[in-house]
Structure formats: C-alpha cells, structure tokens
Design a protein around this motif. Structure first.
Motif, PDB file in Angstrom:
ATOM      1  N   UNK A 223      87.622  17.936  66.848  1.00 52.81           N
ATOM      2  CA  UNK A 223      86.988  19.000  66.073  1.00 52.81           C
ATOM      3  C   UNK A 223      87.714  19.132  64.738  1.00 52.81           C
ATOM      4  N   UNK A 224      86.972  19.090  63.658  1.00 53.67           N
ATOM      5  CA  UNK A 224      87.547  19.216  62.324  1.00 53.67           C
ATOM      6  C   UNK A 224      87.332  20.636  61.832  1.00 53.67           C
ATOM      7  N   UNK A 225      88.406  21.272  61.346  1.00 51.90           N
ATOM      8  CA  UNK A 225      88.351  22.690  60.998  1.00 51.90           C
ATOM      9  C   UNK A 225      88.111  22.894  59.497  1.00 51.90           C
ATOM     10  N   UNK A 226      87.233  23.840  59.223  1.00 46.81           N
ATOM     11  CA  UNK A 226      86.935  24.228  57.845  1.00 46.81           C
ATOM     12  C   UNK A 226      86.952  25.746  57.783  1.00 46.81           C
ATOM     13  N   UNK A 227      87.779  26.289  56.896  1.00 46.25           N
ATOM     14  CA  UNK A 227      87.861  27.739  56.754  1.00 46.25           C
ATOM     15  C   UNK A 227      87.046  28.160  55.535  1.00 46.25           C
ATOM     16  N   UNK A 228      86.037  28.983  55.785  1.00 46.19           N
ATOM     17  CA  UNK A 228      85.159  29.481  54.721  1.00 46.19           C
ATOM     18  C   UNK A 228      85.392  30.975  54.603  1.00 46.19           C
ATOM     19  N   UNK A 229      86.010  31.385  53.514  1.00 45.90           N
ATOM     20  CA  UNK A 229      86.387  32.796  53.406  1.00 45.90           C
ATOM     21  C   UNK A 229      87.389  33.127  54.502  1.00 45.90           C
ATOM     22  N   UNK A 230      87.048  34.083  55.349  1.00 42.58           N
ATOM     23  CA  UNK A 230      87.884  34.454  56.484  1.00 42.58           C
ATOM     24  C   UNK A 230      87.373  33.872  57.794  1.00 42.58           C
ATOM     25  N   UNK A 231      86.364  33.006  57.708  1.00 41.43           N
ATOM     26  CA  UNK A 231      85.736  32.485  58.915  1.00 41.43           C
ATOM     27  C   UNK A 231      86.146  31.031  59.130  1.00 41.43           C
ATOM     28  N   UNK A 232      86.478  30.679  60.391  1.00 46.39           N
ATOM     29  CA  UNK A 232      86.891  29.319  60.735  1.00 46.39           C
ATOM     30  C   UNK A 232      85.731  28.598  61.421  1.00 46.39           C
ATOM     31  N   UNK A 233      85.281  27.499  60.828  1.00 50.75           N
ATOM     32  CA  UNK A 233      84.208  26.700  61.387  1.00 50.75           C
ATOM     33  C   UNK A 233      84.760  25.364  61.881  1.00 50.75           C
ATOM     34  N   UNK A 234      84.153  24.825  62.942  1.00 46.90           N
ATOM     35  CA  UNK A 234      84.610  23.563  63.513  1.00 46.90           C
ATOM     36  C   UNK A 234      83.432  22.637  63.746  1.00 46.90           C
ATOM     37  N   UNK A 235      83.668  21.318  63.501  1.00 49.68           N
ATOM     38  CA  UNK A 235      82.627  20.325  63.796  1.00 49.68           C
ATOM     39  C   UNK A 235      82.675  19.983  65.277  1.00 49.68           C
ATOM     40  N   UNK A 236      81.643  19.322  65.740  1.00 44.13           N
ATOM     41  CA  UNK A 236      81.664  18.842  67.127  1.00 44.13           C
ATOM     42  C   UNK A 236      82.511  17.569  67.186  1.00 44.13           C
ATOM     43  N   UNK A 237      83.195  17.288  68.296  1.00 46.51           N
ATOM     44  CA  UNK A 237      83.996  16.067  68.390  1.00 46.51           C
ATOM     45  C   UNK A 237      83.110  14.837  68.590  1.00 46.51           C
ATOM     46  N   UNK A 238      83.620  13.684  68.170  1.00 49.37           N
ATOM     47  CA  UNK A 238      82.891  12.419  68.337  1.00 49.37           C
ATOM     48  C   UNK A 238      83.806  11.406  69.025  1.00 49.37           C
ATOM     49  N   UNK A 239      83.170  10.471  69.705  1.00 48.22           N
ATOM     50  CA  UNK A 239      83.894   9.380  70.349  1.00 48.22           C
ATOM     51  C   UNK A 239      83.309   8.058  69.852  1.00 48.22           C
ATOM     52  N   UNK A 240      84.183   7.176  69.369  1.00 43.68           N
ATOM     53  CA  UNK A 240      83.736   5.912  68.774  1.00 43.68           C
ATOM     54  C   UNK A 240      84.339   4.751  69.555  1.00 43.68           C
ATOM     55  N   UNK A 241      83.497   3.793  69.887  1.00 44.28           N
ATOM     56  CA  UNK A 241      83.972   2.581  70.567  1.00 44.28           C
ATOM     57  C   UNK A 241      84.035   1.452  69.540  1.00 44.28           C
ATOM     58  N   UNK A 242      85.190   0.798  69.479  1.00 41.23           N
ATOM     59  CA  UNK A 242      85.396  -0.292  68.531  1.00 41.23           C
ATOM     60  C   UNK A 242      85.543  -1.577  69.330  1.00 41.23           C
ATOM     61  N   UNK A 243      84.722  -2.582  68.983  1.00 42.96           N
ATOM     62  CA  UNK A 243      84.713  -3.836  69.734  1.00 42.96           C
ATOM     63  C   UNK A 243      84.994  -5.005  68.796  1.00 42.96           C
ATOM     64  N   UNK A 244      85.471  -6.085  69.378  1.00 37.33           N
ATOM     65  CA  UNK A 244      85.716  -7.315  68.628  1.00 37.33           C
ATOM     66  C   UNK A 244      84.523  -8.241  68.850  1.00 37.33           C
ATOM     67  N   UNK A 245      83.792  -8.507  67.803  1.00 39.86           N
ATOM     68  CA  UNK A 245      82.571  -9.310  67.923  1.00 39.86           C
ATOM     69  C   UNK A 245      82.829 -10.803  67.717  1.00 39.86           C
TER      70      UNK A 245
END
Length: 298
Positions: free
Chosen positions: A95-117
């Motif tokens: 979750x990435x945090x962003x503070x707007x004024x006095x309010x704290x907003x958070x992004x949803x978490x992501x999961x990334x799979x990295x493969x060797x092609x």
C-alpha cells in the motif's frame, strides 16, 4: 423510502466533497527487464497539498524505477511510474501512502510475477562485429602500469631486505663500532680517577674486564670466559691479533692477575703506561681485522 433517499444523498455528498484515490497497474506478469507502468490518481484535491515519497523512491528496492513523473493542478494529482524488475520471483508493491491535507489515503497492494523468458536454444548475436584496434606504447602502459609498478616495488622490497640482512647487522658489529664503544668505556674508566687515587686493584679489574669484552667482540675470541693463561695460548695459536698487540695484552693481563691476588703493587706511572697501551691496542685493532680479512680472501 425517505431513509433510503437520505442515505443515498449522504453518500453522494461525501463522494462529491472528498478526495478519491485510484491506481492502475498495467501488467501483473513481467519478463525480466520488461517495462511496466503504474498510474496513481487523486481527484477532488480542492487545492490541498499532496505529501508522499519523493521521485524515484516510491517503490520498494526490487523495482528499478526508470521514469517517475508527477502532474498536479488545483483539483487533480497524477503520478506515472515506469519501472522494471531484474530478478525472477514474485514481488509485492505494498500500500502506497499519500497524505492530502490532513487525510491519509492508501493505494491497493499489487503482486507482480517476474519470469525469465530466455531459453537455452536462443541464439545471442552481437550487435556489431568486434573491431580491431592497434595499440601504441602509451596504451600498453595504461593497461599494465600498475602491474609493472607492483613488480618494481616488490623487487625493491626484496633488495632492501637482503641489504638489511647482509649489511645492516655487519655495520653494528663492524670493527669501527666496537673500537669506538670500547674507547668510550676506557674514557669512563679514566674519569673515575683510580690512578690518581692509587686504587690499583679496581683499576686493573675494570681495565681487564673492558679489554676482555673488546677482544671477544672484535676478534671473536672467547676472552670473557677463558683464564689468562688459556687466553694467551689461544691468541698465539689463532694468529688473529698481531704480535705487538699480543704482547700488550699478555703483559697487562698477567700484571692484572698479580694485582688481583696482591702479589704486586704497581705505581701510578705503570698504571698510566698500561692504560695507554691498552688504548693504543684498541685503536690499532682494526688493522688486525683488515689483515685477517685479506688473509681469508687469499
């Protein structure tokens, strides 16, 4: 029905007057080194400041950020990040945090799979053919100068060690050093004024002790442990000391033994004479050493 309308109106008002954060990840499966995009947007800022991680520091360390751009106006904040991952595995964007004024907003978490092609059958082609370059002397110097300097330094170190081992110890044990040291000891004996006070016993004890140490060091004869008679015989057999010097040592040492056992009582003139002859013997000893070295070389 009125309650439903009231709640619906309340949610509409809340959404209308609050900040809305959204995020979008382009791909959740990546090849090694492939570029991916993450877009984060905040609406309805109402001129509030947005506080978050600085550029190129928003994502965890596994993610190599290529480009991090931010666009912001009075009502909208948008951040676009291009990144790649150069390790295989599954990695999480928390979750990435962003503070707007006095309010704290958070992004949803992501999961990334990295493969060797890449596969074993893939053929790797050079982008361009190798180019032959003619090297000059200066080029070779730049390439190998540190190796050459290291070899030179090592050789100098070896030579220095050899010189110290071979000549350093000899300089301390040289005839000149031994002679000067003994002359200083004789001067110290003279300053004790045993001759002026008639203290012949202490005078001969110290004079013979100094002479024995000198003969041991200068001529490599164990004079410090031999009896006088044995020392005289060894000096004659050894032939290292000249006959004149042998005669001085023999006379003074024999007289010193007689004085020690109170069998003779030398006067001041005889004590002065013995002191002067021992001093001259010490000074002339270097000639004995030089002659002995020449004899060994022959």
């Amino acid at each position: 029905m009125k309650k439903i309308l009231f709640l619906l109106s309340f949610f509409i008002c809340v959404n209308a007057f609050s900040q809305l954060l959204s995020s979008n990840l382009e791909k959740k499966t990546l090849a090694l080194g492939e570029v991916n995009h993450l877009v984060i947007k905040i609406d309805n800022l109402k001129s509030n400041a947005v506080v978050t991680a600085p550029k190129n520091e928003l994502l965890p360390f596994h993610f190599e950020e290529i480009k991090d751009s931010v666009s912001i106006n009075a009502n909208t904040y948008e951040r676009k990040i291009e990144f790649s991952v150069y390790e295989e595995g599954t990695f999480k964007i928390p979750e990435l945090e962003f503070k707007v004024g006095q309010k704290l907003l958070k992004t949803i978490p992501y999961e990334i799979e990295v493969i060797n092609t890449a596969t074993k059958e893939d053929q790797i082609n050079d982008i361009m053919k190798n180019k032959e370059v003619d090297l000059e002397v200066t080029d070779y110097w730049q390439l190998y100068k540190w190796y050459l300097l290291a070899v030179i330094a090592f050789v100098c170190l070896v030579i220095t060690v050899i010189m110290i081992v071979k000549y350093g110890r000899k300089s301390k044990d040289s005839p000149v050093v031994a002679t000067n040291q003994t002359l200083k000891e004789l001067d110290s004996l003279k300053k004790k004024k045993y001759i002026e006070d008639g203290n012949y016993r202490l005078f001969y004890v110290e004079l013979i002790d100094i002479s024995r140490k000198f003969i041991t060091k200068q001529y490599r004869i164990p004079a410090d442990v031999l009896l006088t008679d044995d020392l005289i015989v060894l000096m004659k057999e050894n032939n290292t000391i000249s006959q004149d010097n042998e005669k001085i040592v023999e006379d003074v040492f024999l007289r010193g033994d007689l004085v020690k056992f109170a069998k003779t009582f030398p006067d001041k003139d005889l004590m002065e004479k013995d002191f002067a002859e021992i001093r001259d013997f010490v000074k002339r000893s270097s000639k004995d050493i030089e002659f002995e070295n020449l004899r060994k070389d022959v």
